[in-house]
Enzyme design. Structure first.
Site, PDB file in Angstrom:
ATOM      1  N   HIS A  75       0.102  11.578   5.854  1.00 12.91           N
ATOM      2  CA  HIS A  75       0.610  11.492   4.477  1.00 12.91           C
ATOM      3  C   HIS A  75       0.842  12.896   3.911  1.00 12.91           C
ATOM      4  O   HIS A  75       1.833  13.138   3.220  1.00 12.91           O
ATOM      5  CB  HIS A  75      -0.356  10.705   3.591  1.00 12.91           C
ATOM      6  CG  HIS A  75      -0.516   9.277   4.003  1.00 12.91           C
ATOM      7  ND1 HIS A  75       0.560   8.481   4.326  1.00 12.91           N
ATOM      8  CD2 HIS A  75      -1.618   8.489   4.165  1.00 12.91           C
ATOM      9  CE1 HIS A  75       0.131   7.277   4.670  1.00 12.91           C
ATOM     10  NE2 HIS A  75      -1.186   7.260   4.579  1.00 12.91           N
TER      11      HIS A  75
ATOM     12  N   LEU B 159      20.076  15.754  -9.654  1.00 11.18           N
ATOM     13  CA  LEU B 159      19.644  14.645  -8.787  1.00 11.18           C
ATOM     14  C   LEU B 159      18.542  13.861  -9.487  1.00 11.18           C
ATOM     15  O   LEU B 159      17.624  14.454 -10.049  1.00 11.18           O
ATOM     16  CB  LEU B 159      19.121  15.201  -7.457  1.00 11.18           C
ATOM     17  CG  LEU B 159      18.623  14.197  -6.418  1.00 11.18           C
ATOM     18  CD1 LEU B 159      18.970  14.677  -5.022  1.00 11.18           C
ATOM     19  CD2 LEU B 159      17.130  13.962  -6.463  1.00 11.18           C
TER      20      LEU B 159
ATOM     21  N   ASP C 130       8.250   5.323   6.294  1.00 11.73           N
ATOM     22  CA  ASP C 130       7.270   4.712   7.190  1.00 11.73           C
ATOM     23  C   ASP C 130       6.983   5.627   8.391  1.00 11.73           C
ATOM     24  O   ASP C 130       7.860   6.375   8.817  1.00 11.73           O
ATOM     25  CB  ASP C 130       7.817   3.363   7.670  1.00 11.73           C
ATOM     26  CG  ASP C 130       6.710   2.434   8.090  1.00 11.73           C
ATOM     27  OD1 ASP C 130       5.525   2.782   7.917  1.00 11.73           O
ATOM     28  OD2 ASP C 130       7.025   1.359   8.621  1.00 11.73           O
TER      29      ASP C 130
HETATM   30  C1  FPP Z   1       4.021   4.676   5.046  1.00  3.58           C
HETATM   31  O1  FPP Z   1       3.579   5.156   6.309  1.00  3.58           O
HETATM   32  C2  FPP Z   1       3.768   5.669   4.009  1.00  3.58           C
HETATM   33  C3  FPP Z   1       3.022   5.467   2.884  1.00  3.58           C
HETATM   34  C4  FPP Z   1       2.383   4.189   2.557  1.00  3.58           C
HETATM   35  C5  FPP Z   1       2.799   6.574   1.930  1.00  3.58           C
HETATM   36  C6  FPP Z   1       3.974   7.429   1.624  1.00  3.58           C
HETATM   37  C7  FPP Z   1       3.544   8.601   0.830  1.00  3.58           C
HETATM   38  C8  FPP Z   1       3.938   9.863   1.036  1.00  3.58           C
HETATM   39  C9  FPP Z   1       4.958  10.268   2.020  1.00  3.58           C
HETATM   40  C10 FPP Z   1       3.328  10.974   0.263  1.00  3.58           C
HETATM   41  C11 FPP Z   1       3.606  11.086  -1.177  1.00  3.58           C
HETATM   42  C12 FPP Z   1       4.995  10.964  -1.626  1.00  3.58           C
HETATM   43  C13 FPP Z   1       5.446  11.302  -2.860  1.00  3.58           C
HETATM   44  C14 FPP Z   1       6.851  11.020  -3.239  1.00  3.58           C
HETATM   45  C15 FPP Z   1       4.591  11.957  -3.875  1.00  3.58           C
HETATM   46  P1  FPP Z   1       2.399   4.393   7.054  1.00  3.58           P
HETATM   47  O2  FPP Z   1       1.115   4.960   6.591  1.00  3.58           O
HETATM   48  O3  FPP Z   1       2.567   2.918   6.841  1.00  3.58           O
HETATM   49  O4  FPP Z   1       2.651   4.773   8.528  1.00  3.58           O
HETATM   50  P2  FPP Z   1       2.311   3.868   9.810  1.00  3.58           P
HETATM   51  O5  FPP Z   1       3.223   2.677   9.754  1.00  3.58           O
HETATM   52  O6  FPP Z   1       2.630   4.768  10.939  1.00  3.58           O
HETATM   53  O7  FPP Z   1       0.865   3.501   9.743  1.00  3.58           O
END
Ligand code: FPP
Length: 229
Positions: free
Chosen positions: A19, A113, A2
């Site tokens: 992201h 892993l 997050d």
């Molecule tokens: C949450 O942060 C994150 C996500 C919904 C996306 C996570 C994806 C990645 C890190 C990239 C791809 C990963 C892989 C394994 C291929 P948020 O957007 O909710 O952050 P915020 O709470 O600050 O808005």
């Protein structure tokens, strides 16, 4: 994982830049876990609820997943990483589904892993799909034990997590591995996911090492058990 959006907003960047930076953090943490002998790492990349995000953010995330699969799977294989993708993939682009299946097959023999990426995953979805499968496999049976459900859960191949880490300051499970987290140690940090590096991981592990895992027993019983082993 997050805090990607907030990491970007803090820098006056579009959320999707967070992201993209989050992918770099994934790479670094996978390497750090492998170097520390962690055998199972499970990342919550996209929840069943994330479809509610603006359409352009969802589509950027989908493209990012494809790029990662395209670019990183060879490297994962070379580093002994087995990739598993868990969740209801049926809602994803057929091309992404195909790439995921291929990537799993390509890395299936690796043992260093196991990296599980949860995509369109929800803990409640997992429990319900497992219950349905278990009931179908046992027609007429109405009483089941907890042990019987395990083999039908999406992550039946992995042990229950020792440590759960949530970045980004919220202190919630948000429908992650609900069944499997029953006895996991929970660790919450304000660090946004793109800033979560090997040093931050070590802090989480150090915190875990100070916990006493009693599994319902008393502290004295745990000590006796330790002495005996
Ligand atoms: C949450 O942060 C994150 C996500 C919904 C996306 C996570 C994806 C990645 C890190 C990239 C791809 C990963 C892989 C394994 C291929 P948020 O957007 O909710 O952050 P915020 O709470 O600050 O808005």
């Amino acid at each position: 994982m997050d805090g990607n959006g907030r990491w970007a907003t803090k820098r006056f960047l579009p959320r999707v830049a967070g992201h993209a930076k989050g992918v770099d953090a994934v790479r670094a943490i996978v390497e750090a876990c492998a170097a520390r002998g962690v055998e199972y790492l499970t990342l919550f990349a996209f929840s069943s609820e994330n479809w509610r995000r603006p359409a352009d953010e969802v589509s950027v995330l989908m493209r990012l997943f494809m790029t990662v699969l395209e670019r990183e799977v060879g490297k994962m294989s070379a580093n002994g990483i087995r990739l598993k993708i868990v969740g209801d993939m049926s809602r994803f682009d057929p091309k992404l589904q195909e790439m995921a299946t291929k990537a799993e097959a390509q890395t299936a023999g690796n043992t260093r892993l196991t990296l599980t990426v949860c995509a369109n995953y929800g803990g409640r979805w997992d429990v319900m799909q497992a219950v349905s499968k278990m009931a179908r496999a046992n027609p007429g049976v109405t009483d089941f034990s907890e042990d019987q459900l395990g083999p039908y859960l999406a992550m039946a191949y992995a042990p229950e997590p020792d440590l759960f880490i949530r970045t980004g300051g919220e202190q919630r499970i948000s429908n992650f591995l609900l069944w499997q987290l029953a006895y996991s140690e929970l660790y919450f940090t304000d660090t946004f996911w793109p800033d979560f590096d090997a040093k931050a991981l070590d802090l989480a592990i150090a915190s875990y090492q100070q916990r006493e895992r009693r599994f319902g027993r008393t502290s004295a019983q745990v000590l006796d058990q330790k002495k005996a082993s």
